[in-house]
Design an enzyme around this catalytic site. Sequence first.
Site, mmCIF file in Angstrom:
data_model
loop_
_atom_site.group_PDB
_atom_site.id
_atom_site.type_symbol
_atom_site.label_atom_id
_atom_site.label_comp_id
_atom_site.label_asym_id
_atom_site.label_seq_id
_atom_site.Cartn_x
_atom_site.Cartn_y
_atom_site.Cartn_z
ATOM 1 N N TYR A 155 1.633 0.446 10.613
ATOM 2 C CA TYR A 155 0.552 0.879 9.733
ATOM 3 C C TYR A 155 1.095 1.693 8.561
ATOM 4 O O TYR A 155 0.757 1.439 7.397
ATOM 5 C CB TYR A 155 -0.451 1.710 10.538
ATOM 6 C CG TYR A 155 -1.694 2.092 9.778
ATOM 7 C CD1 TYR A 155 -2.741 1.191 9.639
ATOM 8 C CD2 TYR A 155 -1.833 3.355 9.210
ATOM 9 C CE1 TYR A 155 -3.896 1.528 8.955
ATOM 10 C CE2 TYR A 155 -2.984 3.704 8.521
ATOM 11 C CZ TYR A 155 -4.017 2.792 8.393
ATOM 12 O OH TYR A 155 -5.162 3.138 7.700
ATOM 13 N N LYS A 159 0.983 0.894 4.444
ATOM 14 C CA LYS A 159 0.247 1.764 3.525
ATOM 15 C C LYS A 159 1.147 2.346 2.445
ATOM 16 O O LYS A 159 0.702 2.555 1.307
ATOM 17 C CB LYS A 159 -0.469 2.865 4.316
ATOM 18 C CG LYS A 159 -1.611 2.345 5.178
ATOM 19 C CD LYS A 159 -2.627 1.558 4.356
ATOM 20 C CE LYS A 159 -3.823 1.116 5.178
ATOM 21 N NZ LYS A 159 -4.835 0.403 4.361
#
Length: 250
Positions: A155, A159
């Site tokens: 994740y 990002k």
Amino acid sequence: MSTKYAVVTGAGSGVGRAAALALLADGWSVALAGRRLDALEETAGLAGNGASRALVHPTDVGDPEAVKALFAAVKSNWGRLDFLFNNAGGNVPAGPIEDLAYADWARVVQVNLTGSFLCAQAAFRIMKEQSPQGGRIVNNGSISAHVPRPDSVAYTSTKHAITGLTKTLALDGRKYDIVSGQVDIGNAATPMTARMARGVKQANGEMMVEPTFDVAHVGSSLLMMANLPLDANIQFLTITAAKMPWIARG
């Protein structure tokens, strides 16, 4: 222009729903994209009188053909696009990097990064060709675009990459009046953050309950970004629960 047109991905819940509802309440026509038809229809229903300006279009942003179909529908129905909120994303359960399966890594990258690229590319093409030319793209970076949580390599990596996508779109779009910004959100109260009621792992290994804030404030912040004239831009906007510990992570 009296009518403005937007696409919101991940519009079936949470941040995407809040953004879509804020835009619809302000008079925008909004394409609601997401994987679940029932959730998208629920979002449209929550818009009240604005529901007639919602275009419900189930879409898996990680699928190039599905993204192509979404933006073809936008062009066919409206003939133009003024705003894209690249919000759809996913994650896997937290765990050590050495235990992360390749398939899980690839799935997060496909949705969070590749999906955002595919939607931005499709939006860019429409915004470049339309008259008046231009538009705005806002990517959901998350505060994980700045600092990671423990055990979040997939994740967090995607990002951080979203920030590179945002900057490149902002640069490459200048000659076409296509502007790009990023919203970094921390602990908005959504189904995704409901687990925080049980505590969140901190950098020192301890579990701590973290504060959240009303996701409607994200919607109003995105509306502010969307309504700016194209000669102005909020490049990065960070909105968090005021007392969450993100500044002190690590």
